[in-house]
Design an enzyme around this catalytic site. Structure first.
Site, PDB file in Angstrom:
ATOM      1  N   SER A  35     -37.115 -12.791   6.221  1.00 30.39           N
ATOM      2  CA  SER A  35     -38.025 -12.922   5.290  1.00 30.39           C
ATOM      3  C   SER A  35     -37.764 -13.756   4.168  1.00 30.39           C
ATOM      4  O   SER A  35     -38.496 -14.153   3.457  1.00 30.39           O
ATOM      5  CB  SER A  35     -38.706 -11.626   5.052  1.00 30.39           C
ATOM      6  OG  SER A  35     -37.560 -10.590   4.454  1.00 30.39           O
ATOM      7  N   ASP A 330     -41.640  -8.058  -4.674  1.00 35.49           N
ATOM      8  CA  ASP A 330     -42.477  -6.858  -4.086  1.00 35.49           C
ATOM      9  C   ASP A 330     -41.628  -5.592  -3.633  1.00 35.49           C
ATOM     10  O   ASP A 330     -41.995  -4.855  -2.899  1.00 35.49           O
ATOM     11  CB  ASP A 330     -43.210  -7.410  -2.714  1.00 35.49           C
ATOM     12  CG  ASP A 330     -41.976  -7.913  -1.721  1.00 35.49           C
ATOM     13  OD1 ASP A 330     -40.973  -7.854  -2.097  1.00 35.49           O
ATOM     14  OD2 ASP A 330     -42.342  -8.506  -0.686  1.00 35.49           O
ATOM     15  N   HIS A 333     -38.220  -8.656  -1.810  1.00 29.87           N
ATOM     16  CA  HIS A 333     -37.975 -10.237  -2.029  1.00 29.87           C
ATOM     17  C   HIS A 333     -38.052 -10.560  -3.320  1.00 29.87           C
ATOM     18  O   HIS A 333     -38.674  -9.779  -4.217  1.00 29.87           O
ATOM     19  CB  HIS A 333     -39.034 -10.679  -1.132  1.00 29.87           C
ATOM     20  CG  HIS A 333     -39.199 -10.337   0.024  1.00 29.87           C
ATOM     21  ND1 HIS A 333     -40.082  -9.118   0.919  1.00 29.87           N
ATOM     22  CD2 HIS A 333     -38.381 -10.421   1.246  1.00 29.87           C
ATOM     23  CE1 HIS A 333     -39.911  -8.885   2.098  1.00 29.87           C
ATOM     24  NE2 HIS A 333     -38.868  -9.842   2.436  1.00 29.87           N
TER      25      HIS A 333
END
Ligand SMILES: *[C@@H]1O[C@H](CO)[C@@H](O)[C@H](O)[C@H]1NC(C)=O
Ligand SMILES: *[C@@H]1O[C@H](CO)[C@@H](O)[C@H](O)[C@H]1NC(C)=O
Ligand SMILES: *[C@@H]1O[C@H](CO)[C@@H](O)[C@H](O)[C@H]1NC(C)=O
Length: 366
Positions: A35, A330, A333
């Site tokens: 991610s 978040d 990240h």
């Protein structure tokens, strides 16, 4: 570069300020990872499959409020933002991004065989991404010779990998020693993957290390403890998670050095996420992060503003008004501001070994 810390004048500003713009050197970028570099694959692969999956038209579908390191690298190298490989039918001649949120360095089978059920049954591991690379390859070059020449002029970014492997093990209540025991396997898997792209003709490979998992708000929330000795007083981060990341990064660098010696015709660059993140955590104000490195911008309350049942994107979460003042977007990240900072340090130093700009210049001279 924005938000330059005062000491930077001494260490790196002059180099940055006087550096020429990077010449157009690469024909393409190929990226593998999770991610931290996914530019849309997770959303494409899971659209219609997962409940509540929001729609993100390109160029969104990233885990951040803006661009990621891979986006800043593409911009600096004069290439378009990388299209996600799952977007079939795209013209990938200037690169493709195989990274997917949640991807691991080890295959699903490793976790299943070791009774780790915290990992979702996605087939997105490093080896799956290397298979997708083979499919994309068929659309951009034909003869083996043509492909090798083409990939020899491309930049490969291989990682970050490993962060998810360890986090699934922690979630399955593995001990520190058990998680550390995975590290050589994860690193060996990555070295195998890098050798596979070198065999395809890759010459320049950037290999990012792990982030300091113990500074990530989700870790600080889920594994919060009353025992003050578990925290590093300089950063507020949880030491045992950082120690696994440090071990991973140290072993990765040793193995990358070995690989470099075996493959003298290639340039293998270790790219460091860990050190800049630790600097943000120690002295966030020096970098402009007025809300610190451990507080989440998009979250739902709690000491770090990270709340699992109201995490970013879920009802109950709100977005801060000053994302640039936060390191964490978040709870897992980063926001765009630290990604931009880190990308610059990988291009021009000091957090890539050697910096990308220096190997480009070396290659253009010789
Ligand atoms: C893909 O794009 C490149 C330039 O970026 C172009 O030269 C090539 O012809 C395109 N291929 C196809 C199949 O459209
Ligand atoms: C993942 O791959 C394995 C082995 O190829 C297969 O058995 C399984 O069905 C796949 N899972 C998903 C969700 O595609
Ligand atoms: C976390 O979110 C849930 C659901 O919105 C809420 O009920 C709870 O109070 C929140 N916890 C904290 C510590 O803010």
């Amino acid at each position: 570069m924005e938000r330059l810390p005062p000491w930077c004048i001494l260490l790196m500003c002059l180099a940055v300020a006087t550096a020429d713009p990077l010449p157009q050197y690469y024909n393409a970028i190929f990226s593998f990872g999770d991610s931290f570099s996914d530019t849309g694959n997770f959303v494409i692969i899971n659209s219609g499959k997962l409940p509540n999956m929001p729609k993100f038209p390109p160029p969104y579908a990233r885990c951040s409020n803006g661009r990621l390191v891979i986006d800043f690298l593409a911009e600096a190298l004069g290439l378009p933002l990388l299209p996600p490989s799952a977007n079939k039918g795209t013209n990938f001649s200037q690169g493709a991004n195989f990274a997917v949120m949640g991807a691991t360095a080890l295959d699903l089978k490793f976790f299943r065989d070791n009774n780790v059920w915290s990992i979702p049954p996605f087939n997105t591991s490093m080896n799956c991404q290397l298979e997708w690379f083979q499919e994309v390859k068929q659309t951009i070059c034909s003869s083996p010779q043509e492909c090798k020449e083409y990939f020899g002029k491309a930049l490969f970014v291989f990682g970050e990998f490993g962060g998810n492997d360890y986090s699934f093990a922690w979630k399955a209540d593995w001990t520190n020693e058990q998680v550390k025991g995975m590290v050589p396997k994860v690193v060996a898997s990555m070295i195998g993957g890098i050798e596979a792209v070198l065999d395809e003709g890759a010459r320049h490979v950037v290999v990012p290390g792990n982030l300091p998992a113990g500074c990530i708000p989700i870790t600080l929330t889920v594994y919060a403890t009353e025992d003050a000795s578990e925290y590093d007083p300089r950063t507020g981060c949880l030491k045992r998670f950082n120690s696994v990341a440090l071990y991973h990064n140290a072993l990765l660098r040793i193995e990358l050095d070995r690989l470099q010696r075996r493959r003298p015709e290639s340039r293998i660059i270790y790219a460091d996420y860990y050190t800049p993140y630790i600097h943000f955590a120690r002295t966030p104000h020096l970098y402009g992060y007025k809300r610190g490195a451990l507080r989440v911008c998009c979250g739902g309350g709690g000491p770090y503003n990270y709340n699992m049942s109201a995490s970013c994107g879920l009802p109950g979460a709100t977005v801060c008004e000053d994302p640039d003042a936060h390191v964490s977007w978040d709870g897992v990240h980063l926001t765009e501001a630290p990604y931009r900072f880190i990308a610059n340090t990988w291009l021009k130093g000091p957090y890539a070994h050697p910096p990308l700009a220096s190997i480009i210049r070396d290659d253009m001279v010789y």
